[in-house]
Scaffold this motif. Sequence first.
Motif, PDB file in Angstrom:
ATOM      1  N   GLY A  40       0.862  -1.260  -0.059  1.00 58.10           N
ATOM      2  CA  GLY A  40      -0.142  -0.079  -0.096  1.00 58.10           C
ATOM      3  C   GLY A  40       0.806   1.346  -0.112  1.00 58.10           C
ATOM      4  N   SER A  41       0.036   2.261   0.436  1.00 52.29           N
ATOM      5  CA  SER A  41       0.517   3.585   0.210  1.00 52.29           C
ATOM      6  C   SER A  41       0.002   4.514   1.272  1.00 52.29           C
ATOM      7  CB  SER A  41       0.481   4.382  -1.186  1.00 52.29           C
ATOM      8  OG  SER A  41       0.636   5.634  -1.144  1.00 52.29           O
ATOM      9  N   HIS A  42       0.366   5.684   1.409  1.00 53.33           N
ATOM     10  CA  HIS A  42      -0.065   6.804   2.479  1.00 53.33           C
ATOM     11  C   HIS A  42      -1.251   7.502   1.733  1.00 53.33           C
ATOM     12  CE1 HIS A  42       2.740   6.107   5.833  1.00 53.33           C
ATOM     13  NE2 HIS A  42       3.784   6.090   4.598  1.00 53.33           N
ATOM     14  N   PHE A  43      -1.170   7.555   0.430  1.00 59.02           N
ATOM     15  CA  PHE A  43      -2.110   8.284  -0.155  1.00 59.02           C
ATOM     16  C   PHE A  43      -3.080   7.597  -1.051  1.00 59.02           C
ATOM     17  CE2 PHE A  43       2.122  10.593  -0.717  1.00 59.02           C
ATOM     18  CZ  PHE A  43       1.994  11.577   0.428  1.00 59.02           C
ATOM     19  N   VAL A 272      -1.934   9.870 -10.867  1.00 57.09           N
ATOM     20  CA  VAL A 272      -1.840   8.658 -11.453  1.00 57.09           C
ATOM     21  C   VAL A 272      -1.108   7.652 -10.672  1.00 57.09           C
ATOM     22  CG1 VAL A 272      -1.822   7.080 -13.507  1.00 57.09           C
ATOM     23  CG2 VAL A 272      -2.528   9.688 -13.452  1.00 57.09           C
ATOM     24  N   ASP A 273       0.269   7.966 -10.611  1.00 62.78           N
ATOM     25  CA  ASP A 273       1.247   7.085  -9.867  1.00 62.78           C
ATOM     26  C   ASP A 273       1.112   7.272  -8.317  1.00 62.78           C
ATOM     27  OD1 ASP A 273       2.201   6.065 -12.470  1.00 62.78           O
ATOM     28  OD2 ASP A 273       3.250   7.708 -12.854  1.00 62.78           O
ATOM     29  N   ASN A 274       0.413   8.167  -8.029  1.00 67.59           N
ATOM     30  CA  ASN A 274       0.324   8.257  -6.476  1.00 67.59           C
ATOM     31  C   ASN A 274       1.600   8.574  -5.746  1.00 67.59           C
ATOM     32  OD1 ASN A 274      -0.957   8.744  -4.268  1.00 67.59           O
ATOM     33  ND2 ASN A 274      -1.052   6.385  -3.678  1.00 67.59           N
ATOM     34  N   ASP A 275       2.536   9.254  -6.480  1.00 70.45           N
ATOM     35  CA  ASP A 275       4.033   9.672  -5.935  1.00 70.45           C
ATOM     36  C   ASP A 275       4.301  10.834  -6.146  1.00 70.45           C
ATOM     37  OD1 ASP A 275       4.910  10.179  -8.330  1.00 70.45           O
ATOM     38  OD2 ASP A 275       5.632   8.133  -8.949  1.00 70.45           O
ATOM     39  N   ARG A 293       2.834   2.048  -5.873  1.00 71.63           N
ATOM     40  CA  ARG A 293       2.677   1.123  -6.981  1.00 71.63           C
ATOM     41  C   ARG A 293       1.096   1.273  -7.504  1.00 71.63           C
ATOM     42  NH1 ARG A 293       4.124  -4.579  -5.846  1.00 71.63           N
ATOM     43  NH2 ARG A 293       4.145  -4.773  -8.241  1.00 71.63           N
ATOM     44  N   LEU A 294       0.175   1.728  -6.609  1.00 76.98           N
ATOM     45  CA  LEU A 294      -1.220   1.936  -7.112  1.00 76.98           C
ATOM     46  C   LEU A 294      -1.701   3.310  -6.404  1.00 76.98           C
ATOM     47  CD1 LEU A 294      -2.734  -1.583  -5.950  1.00 76.98           C
ATOM     48  CD2 LEU A 294      -1.828  -0.813  -8.102  1.00 76.98           C
ATOM     49  N   ALA A 295      -2.539   3.597  -7.029  1.00 73.51           N
ATOM     50  CA  ALA A 295      -3.385   5.157  -6.440  1.00 73.51           C
ATOM     51  C   ALA A 295      -4.463   5.071  -5.555  1.00 73.51           C
ATOM     52  CB  ALA A 295      -3.827   5.938  -7.593  1.00 73.51           C
ATOM     53  N   VAL A 296      -5.682   4.646  -6.169  1.00 70.16           N
ATOM     54  CA  VAL A 296      -7.043   4.334  -5.419  1.00 70.16           C
ATOM     55  C   VAL A 296      -7.661   3.205  -5.691  1.00 70.16           C
ATOM     56  CG1 VAL A 296      -8.909   5.656  -4.688  1.00 70.16           C
ATOM     57  CG2 VAL A 296      -6.949   6.765  -5.580  1.00 70.16           C
ATOM     58  N   TYR A 538      -9.257 -12.020  -4.348  1.00 71.12           N
ATOM     59  CA  TYR A 538      -8.611 -10.989  -4.428  1.00 71.12           C
ATOM     60  C   TYR A 538      -9.445  -9.723  -3.860  1.00 71.12           C
ATOM     61  CZ  TYR A 538      -5.679 -13.764  -7.557  1.00 71.12           C
ATOM     62  OH  TYR A 538      -4.915 -14.584  -7.818  1.00 71.12           O
ATOM     63  N   MET A 539      -8.787  -8.850  -3.101  1.00 72.77           N
ATOM     64  CA  MET A 539      -9.676  -7.667  -2.518  1.00 72.77           C
ATOM     65  C   MET A 539      -8.549  -6.641  -2.714  1.00 72.77           C
ATOM     66  SD  MET A 539     -10.863  -7.056   1.304  1.00 72.77           S
ATOM     67  CE  MET A 539      -9.381  -6.587   1.609  1.00 72.77           C
ATOM     68  N   THR A 540      -9.291  -5.100  -2.873  1.00 72.68           N
ATOM     69  CA  THR A 540      -8.731  -4.073  -2.643  1.00 72.68           C
ATOM     70  C   THR A 540      -8.760  -3.516  -1.152  1.00 72.68           C
ATOM     71  OG1 THR A 540     -10.569  -2.819  -3.539  1.00 72.68           O
ATOM     72  CG2 THR A 540      -9.024  -3.652  -5.273  1.00 72.68           C
ATOM     73  N   SER A 541      -8.165  -2.924  -0.821  1.00 74.80           N
ATOM     74  CA  SER A 541      -8.063  -1.967   0.341  1.00 74.80           C
ATOM     75  C   SER A 541      -8.066  -0.384  -0.110  1.00 74.80           C
ATOM     76  CB  SER A 541      -6.939  -2.283   1.436  1.00 74.80           C
ATOM     77  OG  SER A 541      -6.803  -1.333   2.418  1.00 74.80           O
ATOM     78  N   ASP A 542      -9.179   0.432   0.040  1.00 72.15           N
ATOM     79  CA  ASP A 542      -8.922   1.710  -0.218  1.00 72.15           C
ATOM     80  C   ASP A 542      -8.257   2.625   0.789  1.00 72.15           C
ATOM     81  OD1 ASP A 542     -10.996   1.184   1.837  1.00 72.15           O
ATOM     82  OD2 ASP A 542     -12.617   2.438   0.622  1.00 72.15           O
ATOM     83  N   ILE A 543      -8.169   2.069   2.229  1.00 73.21           N
ATOM     84  CA  ILE A 543      -7.455   2.680   2.923  1.00 73.21           C
ATOM     85  C   ILE A 543      -6.071   2.654   3.170  1.00 73.21           C
ATOM     86  CG2 ILE A 543      -6.860   2.590   5.679  1.00 73.21           C
ATOM     87  CD1 ILE A 543      -9.810   1.991   6.323  1.00 73.21           C
ATOM     88  N   GLU A 544      -5.434   1.431   2.515  1.00 72.79           N
ATOM     89  CA  GLU A 544      -4.062   1.195   2.290  1.00 72.79           C
ATOM     90  C   GLU A 544      -3.824   1.377   1.019  1.00 72.79           C
ATOM     91  OE1 GLU A 544      -3.540  -2.730   4.096  1.00 72.79           O
ATOM     92  OE2 GLU A 544      -3.083  -1.644   5.817  1.00 72.79           O
ATOM     93  N   SER A 545      -4.532   1.632  -0.111  1.00 72.54           N
ATOM     94  CA  SER A 545      -4.230   1.665  -1.297  1.00 72.54           C
ATOM     95  C   SER A 545      -3.354   0.261  -1.730  1.00 72.54           C
ATOM     96  CB  SER A 545      -3.552   2.818  -1.929  1.00 72.54           C
ATOM     97  OG  SER A 545      -4.055   4.080  -1.551  1.00 72.54           O
ATOM     98  N   ALA A 546      -3.948  -0.800  -1.502  1.00 77.75           N
ATOM     99  CA  ALA A 546      -3.327  -2.017  -1.615  1.00 77.75           C
ATOM    100  C   ALA A 546      -4.229  -3.055  -2.288  1.00 77.75           C
ATOM    101  CB  ALA A 546      -2.555  -2.658  -0.232  1.00 77.75           C
ATOM    102  N   LEU A 547      -3.529  -4.032  -2.717  1.00 79.00           N
ATOM    103  CA  LEU A 547      -4.117  -5.203  -2.999  1.00 79.00           C
ATOM    104  C   LEU A 547      -3.853  -6.604  -2.437  1.00 79.00           C
ATOM    105  CD1 LEU A 547      -6.124  -6.715  -5.314  1.00 79.00           C
ATOM    106  CD2 LEU A 547      -4.045  -6.831  -6.803  1.00 79.00           C
TER     107      LEU A 547
END
Length: 554
Positions: A40-43, A272-275, A293-296, A538-547
């Motif tokens: 995931g990411s912070h954003f 787009v790249d969330n960076d 690596r992912l955005a939203v 498979y499941m997305t996490s919107d809070i963590e921006s992760a898969l």
Amino acid sequence: MTATHVRFLSRSLAVCLALVGCHALAAPPRAYRQEVVVAGSHFQGVHGLAVDGKGNLLASNLLGQSVHSVNLSTGAVSTLVGPPLGGADDVALGPDGSIYWTGFFTGQLMRRTPDGKTRVIAKNLPGLNSLAFRGDGRFYVTQLGRGDDALWEVDPDGKKPPRKVLADPGFLNGFEFGPDDRLYGPLLLKGQVARVDVATGVIEPVADGFVIPVAVNFDARREHLYVVDSARGELVRVRLPSGTKELVAKLPTGIDNLAVGPDDQVYVSNMVDNDIRVVNPADGSVRLLVESRLAVPSGIAVAPDDPDEQVYLADVYALRQVGGRDGKVKQTARVLSTPTNFPMNVSVNAKHVVASTAYLGGMSSIQVLDRATGALVRTVPQTNGAQAALELDDGTLLVAESGTGKLVRISASEPAVSTVLVEGLGGPVGLAADTGAAEPAVFVTEVRSGKVTRVRLSDGARRTVASGLKAPEGIARHPDGGLVVAEVGRKRLVRIEPDTGRLSVIAKGLRIGVPESAGFPPGYLPTGVAVGASGTVYMTSDIESALYRFVPVP
């Protein structure tokens, strides 16, 4: 044991097996192992930036509804304001050290004083976007893209009502005041950078020839302008007063904003790249400050005929493909530089990928892409906020209108004709085809009413499969016929038997469910669920921006 006991137990067993939904003797729920596919990411897409003069960079996070602080030396990220108050599209520092940010969807202008108090200083301004202080402390903000195109002067203390300075400037985006007290900024609709005399409202062009210029900032000496073009992925220096342009650095498309440090280093955000990247204008070199690596990550789909279980991912600012087994991320289409329109849900069939978006205000649509080539086949405007969408065998689209509570059909013909299949649903969000049914049907999650409903496609007849759920969103059909649902309100992933409604828990305590934001229909950023042929979920996490994936334990 006596013969009577044996006969009694035999009869009881026979009765129990005959009863639908006998839980006592049903097979125990299968165990799953949770694994990270993409970290995931912070954003959830990073936007406006501002250097705070204390070694940090302020970063706004619109969809994640937060304002962050980024250490310029280490890239460490901390949260200053969390959801739901921090829905920031742009951010700025006031003369007293207060932090101000614009709520694009909420239409609110926010202020956080140095003592940590947060409050609304202006409201009812949908599409609030950019903001900046003039040298004398006067404060200006713009509206664009949600019903108005205007420049406003706002009281930084919120005691006086906002005053409209300029109407229809041409979508004035990320701007800054120059040493001449003129406002310098890009006009998105005109592909140019202009300066505005806020006293008279006179607009003068400074430089032309951009595609989507999104923000400008002066260099450290306040002599020349840095401009970012989102569609081209370019950082350009505009020399004043001549307006001549020179390319400083080539960057990925999807740039959203920039800020310049006292050492003239240029910090550039990419939604787009969330960076966040740092450009040294002396030599054009670029380095990552914050990487993602992912955005939203929202809706996902896996083709049932794909043994590699490639995950199609609606990442809001891009449509991506992710290797379900190796986590490799491939770009399919990016917003702004391609016709892709902010995908929030995705489905896939043998020929096509269908992406839909729940953005309101003229940005909602359904797009059908060729699965083999990625080429855009058709775009269908859908102003009612489309959550999930499925393409049927005849090319008809089945769409969950979360805001209206309807399930609608959209014809394959052009112009497309929309007809209501069923209405009165409690916030329909996710769709899963009932592929094994004698009569075609679809399963629908209702985020507001807490139900999973089966709807027959021939006549709209519906049956409640499960109730008492808390905010069910993503749904997928397991190869064995079961339904897998993201029950966001209880932070868990559950399995539901479609014939009996029996529920078992696959995983709980999950990091899912960013609070809903104004301007979106129910479901907001949907938590996506997909199941591969192997039974891996498979499941997305919107809070963590992760898969994540949940692998069945043998």
